[in-house]
Design a protein around this motif. Structure first.
Motif, PDB file in Angstrom:
ATOM      1  N   THR A  10     114.221  15.890  -4.119  1.00  0.00           N
ATOM      2  CA  THR A  10     115.409  14.422  -4.798  1.00  0.00           C
ATOM      3  C   THR A  10     115.961  14.515  -4.404  1.00  0.00           C
ATOM      4  O   THR A  10     117.207  15.012  -5.377  1.00  0.00           O
ATOM      5  N   THR A  11     116.927  13.333  -4.082  1.00  0.00           N
ATOM      6  CA  THR A  11     118.754  13.724  -3.402  1.00  0.00           C
ATOM      7  C   THR A  11     118.909  12.377  -5.107  1.00  0.00           C
ATOM      8  O   THR A  11     118.148  12.669  -5.738  1.00  0.00           O
ATOM      9  N   LYS A  12     120.063  12.542  -5.328  1.00  0.00           N
ATOM     10  CA  LYS A  12     120.660  11.926  -6.502  1.00  0.00           C
ATOM     11  C   LYS A  12     120.699  10.479  -6.613  1.00  0.00           C
ATOM     12  O   LYS A  12     120.729   9.251  -6.842  1.00  0.00           O
ATOM     13  N   HIS A  13     120.483   9.912  -5.003  1.00  0.00           N
ATOM     14  CA  HIS A  13     120.375   9.032  -4.255  1.00  0.00           C
ATOM     15  C   HIS A  13     118.873   8.075  -4.952  1.00  0.00           C
ATOM     16  O   HIS A  13     118.307   7.354  -4.076  1.00  0.00           O
ATOM     17  N   ASP A  14     118.184   9.025  -4.853  1.00  0.00           N
ATOM     18  CA  ASP A  14     116.374   8.454  -5.345  1.00  0.00           C
ATOM     19  C   ASP A  14     116.627   7.568  -6.340  1.00  0.00           C
ATOM     20  O   ASP A  14     117.058   7.284  -7.509  1.00  0.00           O
ATOM     21  N   GLU A  15     115.279   6.758  -5.733  1.00  0.00           N
ATOM     22  CA  GLU A  15     115.413   4.981  -6.809  1.00  0.00           C
ATOM     23  C   GLU A  15     114.926   4.970  -8.313  1.00  0.00           C
ATOM     24  O   GLU A  15     115.569   4.795  -8.418  1.00  0.00           O
ATOM     25  N   VAL A  16     114.217   6.284  -8.004  1.00  0.00           N
ATOM     26  CA  VAL A  16     113.556   6.259  -9.589  1.00  0.00           C
ATOM     27  C   VAL A  16     114.760   6.646 -10.568  1.00  0.00           C
ATOM     28  O   VAL A  16     114.871   5.906 -11.730  1.00  0.00           O
ATOM     29  N   VAL A  17     115.104   8.130 -10.046  1.00  0.00           N
ATOM     30  CA  VAL A  17     116.472   8.924 -10.692  1.00  0.00           C
ATOM     31  C   VAL A  17     117.317   7.706 -11.533  1.00  0.00           C
ATOM     32  O   VAL A  17     118.157   7.556 -12.408  1.00  0.00           O
ATOM     33  N   CYS A  18     117.496   7.255 -10.158  1.00  0.00           N
ATOM     34  CA  CYS A  18     119.048   7.045  -9.969  1.00  0.00           C
ATOM     35  C   CYS A  18     118.913   5.137 -10.826  1.00  0.00           C
ATOM     36  O   CYS A  18     119.247   5.514 -11.901  1.00  0.00           O
ATOM     37  N   GLY A  19     117.630   5.065 -11.143  1.00  0.00           N
ATOM     38  CA  GLY A  19     117.276   3.854 -11.653  1.00  0.00           C
ATOM     39  C   GLY A  19     117.960   4.176 -13.145  1.00  0.00           C
ATOM     40  O   GLY A  19     118.049   3.490 -14.335  1.00  0.00           O
ATOM     41  N   ARG A  20     116.949   5.296 -13.520  1.00  0.00           N
ATOM     42  CA  ARG A  20     116.840   5.287 -14.951  1.00  0.00           C
ATOM     43  C   ARG A  20     118.071   5.951 -15.249  1.00  0.00           C
ATOM     44  O   ARG A  20     118.513   5.988 -16.418  1.00  0.00           O
ATOM     45  N   LYS A  21     118.907   6.555 -14.772  1.00  0.00           N
ATOM     46  CA  LYS A  21     119.832   6.861 -14.944  1.00  0.00           C
ATOM     47  C   LYS A  21     120.596   5.784 -14.786  1.00  0.00           C
ATOM     48  O   LYS A  21     121.299   5.438 -16.361  1.00  0.00           O
ATOM     49  N   ASN A  22     120.771   4.549 -14.518  1.00  0.00           N
ATOM     50  CA  ASN A  22     121.822   3.463 -14.614  1.00  0.00           C
ATOM     51  C   ASN A  22     121.202   2.577 -16.255  1.00  0.00           C
ATOM     52  O   ASN A  22     121.864   1.997 -16.418  1.00  0.00           O
ATOM     53  N   THR A  23     119.939   3.311 -16.230  1.00  0.00           N
ATOM     54  CA  THR A  23     119.206   2.343 -17.408  1.00  0.00           C
ATOM     55  C   THR A  23     119.966   3.286 -18.642  1.00  0.00           C
ATOM     56  O   THR A  23     120.918   2.389 -20.178  1.00  0.00           O
TER      57      THR A  23
END
Ligand code: ADP
Ligand code: MN
Length: 514
Positions: free
Chosen positions: A163-176
């Motif tokens: 999983t890269t840092k650009h992964d959509e799910v990870v990124c989305g959670r991080k943004n939240t």
């Protein structure tokens, strides 16, 4: 009564001390109080307290309470206290505003907001009332689970599970989770248990908004600081006002009554008249037409098509157009005054500043009709008075108010007063009848809602005021007939206006017929 002797601590009884003194006994032995003692702060305080205790025992008790003490640094400063009181006042003001908002909106689907009138921006309120103290709860539901951190290399996992840092799910959670970094007052909503994943686009838009809100708060306060009555007008206007006071025509300008989009109205006490034949009213209203043009752009249609101003309009610079509004209000008020319609009396016009008599008393302006609660008897009386005034305005003054509503009618001395006539036009104005119809609609609706059973509907009122007999029984047809009439009128009036101007000696058309 002071009773504090200026004795040194080691001094013995009087005679012994006196006999030891090499210069003999001083001639005046009764120095009851030394300079040092008089100057002593402590003594002063004691005396003050004694005095106060005798006069107002309970007041002193309060002053000595924990509220103002030397140690309490937060409240010992006057400025701080003043600010705290102001804040408290502002909060109360906002609370009242909120109540009024609620009252007005009721259950209506379309609601209005007083947001812009609030004194305390969300950023400044600590809103302690509606915030839960999370320290008391074991689990903070608003805290998103710690986002999986991505190591420096930018990916985790091996092979296919990478999983890269650009992964959509990870990124989305991080943004939240990152929304927490916004100022605490910024409302980000409630995402409990929703596993909210914000896309970068949404997150960035939110971030932008959070920052602009912060800036808005800062601006709001800057504005508040500069919005004293005096600073609400530009230097040139201030000079004009100053001259009026300096000449003695006005006694004092006390403050601002209203700031609208197009004008600022001040209250003033009248002074001495420069000429014998003119009397300055004891209280005056000063209407300053705003010299910023933006708001006047959409008023073009009132003045541009008014044949009285037609030839002047095209040649004028913006500043002169503003003066023309003031001039128009003055002439229209004069016409109304001559017809005996209750309205402010013109005192003087200087450029874009119109001084008139004040409707109200002791600095308190008469309430607008929308703000008073009249008895049903007064309501009926007011209605017939307005019907009468509209007819007079039309027939005797040859005018249509063009902004007639409960906002521009004041209730004073048991009757209705008309104000705000800078936009009033003659009935033959290309849109004059449309304006009249709009006025009629406002008046009809206000009084029908106000429970006046006798109130004519807007079409009947229009006919009653204009003397025309438009028979259409629905709004659309009625409007169409009005527009047809206007079209017919237009050619005639414009020719008439042009014809008149050729007779004028200096090339300027006669603008007023009074
Ligand atoms: P605007 O174009 O800003 O609506 P108005 O002429 O209606 O200008 O004046 C704004 C407000 O100032 C009015 O609603 C009224 O409360 C107050 N006001 C204006 N003229 C007078 C006056 N002569 N006496 C008392 N109050 C006045
Ligand atoms: Mn108004």
């Amino acid at each position: 009564s002071v009773g504090v002797a200026a004795a040194a601590p080691e001094a013995g009884p009087g005679p012994a001390w006196q006999s030891k003194c090499p210069w003999g006994a001083p001639s005046t032995t009764s120095i009851s109080c030394s300079l040092a003692d008089v100057m002593s702060e402590q003594l002063a305080k004691e005396l003050q307290l004694e005095e106060e205790n005798a006069a107002f025992p309970e007041v002193v008790a309060v002053a000595e309470g924990p509220f103002i003490t030397g140690e309490n640094i937060d409240t010992s400063s006057d400025l701080m206290l003043a600010q705290m009181l102001q804040m408290e006042f502002d909060r109360e003001y906002d609370a009242q505003l909120r109540r009024e908002e609620k009252k007005i909106n009721g259950d209506s689907k379309v609601s209005i907001s007083f947001e812009n009138y609030r004194k305390v921006h969300p950023y400044d309120s600590d809103s302690s009332e509606d915030e839960v103290d999370w320290q008391d709860t074991r689990h903070d539901p608003y805290r998103a689970d710690k986002p999986t951190t991505t190591p420096r290399r930018g990916f985790i996992g091996k092979g296919k599970d990478i999983t890269t840092k650009h992964d959509e799910v990870v990124c989305g959670r991080k943004n939240t989770a990152r929304m927490e970094n916004f100022a605490p007052e910024f409302q980000v909503g409630d995402g409990i248990g929703m596993d909210l994943k914000l896309s970068n686009q949404v997150f960035n838009a939110l971030k932008q908004h959070a920052y602009s809100e912060e800036r808005r708060s800062a601006r709001l306060h800057e504005k508040k600081e500069h919005s004293t009555a005096e600073k609400a007008v530009d230097p040139k206007t201030r000079l004009l006002l100053y001259k009026m006071v300096n000449s003695g025509m006005l006694e004092t300008i006390t403050g601002c009554i209203s700031t609208g989009k197009e004008s600022v109205v001040f209250h003033a006490y009248g002074g001495k008249s420069p000429t014998e034949d003119k009397v300055i009213p004891p209280e005056c209203a000063i209407k300053v037409f705003k010299t910023t043009l933006n708001e006047f752009k959409n008023r073009d249609k009132y003045i541009k098509d008014d044949y009285r101003f037609k030839d002047r309009f095209s040649k004028l610079n913006p500043r002169k157009i503003i003066r023309m509004w003031a001039e128009k209000e003055m002439h229209n008020l004069t016409r109304m005054q001559n017809a005996g319609i209750p309205c402010p009396q013109v005192v003087i016009l200087k450029k874009h500043v119109l001084v008139m008599s004040f409707i109200g008393q002791d600095q308190v302006p008469a309430p607008k009709l929308k703000d008073v609660t009249l008895s049903s008897e007064d309501m009926k009386k007011a209605y017939y008075q307005i019907l009468n005034m509209m007819q007079q305005l039309y027939k005797e003054c040859n005018l249509v108010h063009a902004d007639l509503s409960e906002y521009n009618m004041l209730w004073h001395d048991g009757k209705v007063w008309l104000i705000d006539v800078s936009q009033s036009v003659e009935p033959t104005h290309p849109h004059g009848l449309e304006f009249l119809f709009r006025d009629c609609r406002n008046v009809s609706q206000f009084f029908q809602k106000g429970g006046v059973a006798e109130a004519l509907n807007e079409r009947e009122l229009f006919n009653a005021v204009s003397g025309l007999n438009i028979t259409a029984d629905n709004e659309v047809d009625f409007q169409a007939e009005i527009e047809a009439l206007e079209k017919m009128n237009e050619d005639h009036v414009q020719n008439h206006g042009k014809k008149l101007s050729t007779f004028s000696s200096d090339g300027d058309p006669p603008i007023y017929d009074e």
